[in-house]
Scaffold this motif. Structure first.
Motif, PDB file in Angstrom:
ATOM      1  N   LYS A 154       0.833  -1.197   0.000  1.00 19.74           N
ATOM      2  CA  LYS A 154       0.000   0.000   0.000  1.00 19.74           C
ATOM      3  C   LYS A 154       0.870   1.250   0.000  1.00 19.74           C
ATOM      4  CE  LYS A 154      -2.081  -2.026   3.367  1.00 19.74           C
ATOM      5  NZ  LYS A 154      -2.825  -2.267   4.596  1.00 19.74           N
ATOM      6  N   LYS A 157      -0.611   8.256  -0.273  1.00 15.29           N
ATOM      7  CA  LYS A 157      -1.524   9.105  -1.051  1.00 15.29           C
ATOM      8  C   LYS A 157      -0.735  10.260  -1.659  1.00 15.29           C
ATOM      9  CE  LYS A 157      -5.488   8.288   1.959  1.00 15.29           C
ATOM     10  NZ  LYS A 157      -5.016   8.282   3.344  1.00 15.29           N
TER      11      LYS A 157
ATOM     12  N   SER B   4       0.672  -3.325  15.844  1.00 17.66           N
ATOM     13  CA  SER B   4       0.900  -2.737  14.524  1.00 17.66           C
ATOM     14  C   SER B   4       2.234  -3.211  13.987  1.00 17.66           C
ATOM     15  CB  SER B   4       0.920  -1.220  14.618  1.00 17.66           C
ATOM     16  OG  SER B   4      -0.367  -0.746  14.859  1.00 17.66           O
ATOM     17  N   GLU B  34      -1.631  -5.825  12.797  1.00 17.87           N
ATOM     18  CA  GLU B  34      -2.448  -4.765  12.216  1.00 17.87           C
ATOM     19  C   GLU B  34      -1.543  -3.987  11.264  1.00 17.87           C
ATOM     20  OE1 GLU B  34      -6.122  -2.794  12.100  1.00 17.87           O
ATOM     21  OE2 GLU B  34      -5.728  -4.100  13.815  1.00 17.87           O
ATOM     22  N   GLU B  35      -1.891  -3.993   9.967  1.00 16.22           N
ATOM     23  CA  GLU B  35      -1.037  -3.308   8.982  1.00 16.22           C
ATOM     24  C   GLU B  35      -1.225  -1.796   9.076  1.00 16.22           C
ATOM     25  OE1 GLU B  35       0.637  -4.846   6.142  1.00 16.22           O
ATOM     26  OE2 GLU B  35       0.277  -6.857   6.917  1.00 16.22           O
ATOM     27  N   LEU B  36      -0.232  -1.025   8.632  1.00 19.47           N
ATOM     28  CA  LEU B  36      -0.419   0.420   8.516  1.00 19.47           C
ATOM     29  C   LEU B  36      -1.219   0.670   7.234  1.00 19.47           C
ATOM     30  CD1 LEU B  36       3.049   1.976   9.438  1.00 19.47           C
ATOM     31  CD2 LEU B  36       1.301   1.055  10.928  1.00 19.47           C
ATOM     32  N   SER B  37      -1.941   1.805   7.179  1.00 23.16           N
ATOM     33  CA  SER B  37      -2.758   2.050   5.988  1.00 23.16           C
ATOM     34  C   SER B  37      -1.911   2.419   4.772  1.00 23.16           C
ATOM     35  CB  SER B  37      -3.793   3.130   6.274  1.00 23.16           C
ATOM     36  OG  SER B  37      -3.149   4.303   6.696  1.00 23.16           O
ATOM     37  N   GLU B  38      -0.697   2.927   4.998  1.00 19.14           N
ATOM     38  CA  GLU B  38       0.223   3.225   3.890  1.00 19.14           C
ATOM     39  C   GLU B  38       1.634   2.891   4.366  1.00 19.14           C
ATOM     40  OE1 GLU B  38       0.095   7.400   3.017  1.00 19.14           O
ATOM     41  OE2 GLU B  38      -2.078   7.426   3.104  1.00 19.14           O
ATOM     42  N   LEU B  64       0.911   7.034  11.612  1.00 19.87           N
ATOM     43  CA  LEU B  64      -0.004   6.070  10.989  1.00 19.87           C
ATOM     44  C   LEU B  64      -0.251   4.877  11.911  1.00 19.87           C
ATOM     45  CD1 LEU B  64       1.368   6.080   7.337  1.00 19.87           C
ATOM     46  CD2 LEU B  64      -0.946   6.731   7.990  1.00 19.87           C
ATOM     47  N   LYS B  67      -2.706   5.688  14.579  1.00 20.38           N
ATOM     48  CA  LYS B  67      -4.080   5.677  14.079  1.00 20.38           C
ATOM     49  C   LYS B  67      -4.728   4.305  14.238  1.00 20.38           C
ATOM     50  CE  LYS B  67      -5.545   7.643  10.001  1.00 20.38           C
ATOM     51  NZ  LYS B  67      -5.222   8.141   8.647  1.00 20.38           N
ATOM     52  N   ASN B  68      -3.891   3.250  14.260  1.00 20.52           N
ATOM     53  CA  ASN B  68      -4.394   1.876  14.405  1.00 20.52           C
ATOM     54  C   ASN B  68      -4.905   1.577  15.798  1.00 20.52           C
ATOM     55  OD1 ASN B  68      -3.937   1.072  11.825  1.00 20.52           O
ATOM     56  ND2 ASN B  68      -2.070  -0.074  12.242  1.00 20.52           N
TER      57      ASN B  68
END
Lengths: 173, 289
Positions: A154, A157, B4, B34-38, B64, B67-68
């Motif tokens: 991923k 952005k 994370s 838990e993966e990071l979103s980016e 990031l 945030k998890n």
């Protein structure tokens, strides 16, 4: 240390510029002053054996203000960043952090930096990671993330790019 | 337990065995990742180019992870671990620097509050999972196997005394498997990974000397954690031995892979086929499958 004229290097005629002592990481300038040249950093240095890097000399050249000479020399790129000098220093001077600050100063001045570092920067600006996704070939067989059942990476952005430009503006501006 | 995970550039783009084995073994131990979103670079290579950029990149990934809403962030890569700890420390100490970074993070609707604890993989296995729990899971023991442990600079040269304890914790984690963690000259030396971008030949010499010493001291295999060290010692083993003018051959394996084998997980699921240094022969010798 008040009269710097006695410090002129007679071989290169280099003059010290005390005002140039590094201010990139706060505290580095103060740190160089407390080195008492015990040379524990140099005696344990990973790059000393192979490339004759002498961290205590770098620390003391910065202390005397020979920053111009250091940032344009190739020796700052000889460090293996193994952190031994930081671990060993009885005065907590951390030569490695001074060397890293000198590298950054060399880049700001547009002096030569190793190609690999520049390509890592380009790669980060393009896709966020320091390397590009590669196929790993072992004994003639190619493996990639899909074949190994690993999820897709991923990436960041678009806002990431703006933020990075802001970061570089901070330093140069 | 939910934690994370930050994989790191090298793990994501080429050291796939690290990711495979870490995922498999941690799920076996009941740890949910838990993966990071980016994913973006942790900032380590940027320390040589622009320290603000390095600090920003590290803070970004830590933000990031926050945030998890997990308490812990781990990374299988010791370089990333060191960079996060460095950034955490610097942002705690220097308020004006933190303001500068916060401003840029705001641009991406992120914030870093310093709430997440960054834990090293060795500490996770030794302190959080515990040797007792590992013993329960272990099906095969490797009696008589002489292991050269390579902790890697960034696992123990930071965090002061807590860092130094990781060397003996690593030895203990190897002894749990019934193997012997032997002494060899230069055990705590650098693999050369960080010298590669600027001085590739010197870097390979360091890796070659390390492997040579492990062989001379009679090690049956070399075990590591960090993907950067693994790349130097396993993937570049042939180059490294050519650089020091010797023919070296020693199996290099991730600790997570070795642990997985002792749990009875199939080698293919741990990415053993990706190791270049003849680990298949080692597994045949271990005689567990």
């Amino acid at each position: 240390m008040s009269d710097k004229s006695s410090l002129i290097d007679l071989l290169s005629m280099a003059e010290p510029k005390p005002e140039l002592r590094l201010k990139i990481i706060r505290g580095v300038e103060k740190l160089t002053d407390i080195c008492f040249k015990c040379m524990k950093c140099t005696s344990g240095c990973t790059s000393m054996k192979l490339l004759e890097l002498k961290p205590h000399i770098i620390v003391n050249l910065v202390r005397m203000g020979f920053v111009d000479e250091l940032v344009s020399s190739t020796m700052i790129w000889d460090c293996s960043i193994c952190l031994k000098c930081k671990e060993r220093c009885p005065q907590e001077v951390s030569p490695v952090d001074i060397i890293l600050a000198l590298r950054c100063e060399a880049v700001v001045r547009g002096l030569e930096a190793p190609e690999e570092y520049r390509s890592m920067l380009t790669c980060i600006m393009e896709n966020g990671l320091a390397y590009r996704e590669k196929k790993r070939v072992v004994e003639g067989v190619e493996y990639d993330r899909v074949k190994l059942g690993l999820p897709k990476i991923k990436g960041p952005k678009e806002t990431f790019m703006n933020a990075m430009f802001m970061v570089f503006g901070e330093v140069l501006g | 337990m939910k934690i994370s995970v930050y994989w790191g550039c090298l793990t994501l783009t080429s050291e796939y065995a690290c990711e495979l084995s870490t995922r498999k073994v941690l799920s076996e131990l009941g740890i949910e990742l838990e993966e990071l979103s980016e994913y973006t670079c942790c900032g380590h290579p940027m320390k040589s180019i622009n320290l603000t950029a390095a600090l920003y990149l590290a803070a970004r990934s830590m933000a990031l992870a926050e945030k998890n809403k997990t308490e812990i962030l781990i990374s299988p890569c010791s370089k990333c671990y060191e960079t996060f700890k460095w950034a955490e420390d610097l942002l705690k100490k220097d308020e004006s620097l933190k303001k500068k970074i916060d401003n840029i993070l705001k641009e991406e609707n992120l914030s870093y509050n310093g709430e997440i604890s960054i834990i090293h993989m060795i500490d996770l296995l030794y302190d959080y999972v515990g040797v007792e729990k590992l013993k329960e899971k272990i099906k095969f023991e490797f009696e008589g196997l002489k292991v050269a442990a390579h902790p890697g600079c960034y696992a123990f040269r930071i965090d002061g005394k807590t860092g130094l304890k990781r060397i003996s914790k690593f030895d203990a984690l190897i002894e749990v498997l019934g193997a012997n963690s032997i002494y060899y000259a230069g055990k705590l030396d650098c693999c050369g990974g960080n010298l590669r971008p600027s001085r590739p030949e010197a870097a390979l010499t360091l890796a070659g000397e390390k492997l040579n010493s492990a062989i001379e001291f009679g090690a049956g295999c070399l075990v590591d954690f960090c993907p950067h060290c693994h790349e130097m010692l396993d993937y570049r083993q042939e180059e490294a031995s050519a650089t020091i003018g010797k023919k070296l051959k020693i199996p290099v394996i991730y600790y997570m892979q070795l642990l997985g084998i002792s749990f009875g997980i199939k080698p293919e699921e741990l990415g053993i086929q990706l190791n270049k240094s003849g680990v298949e022969e080692l597994i045949k010798k271990l005689n567990v499958f």
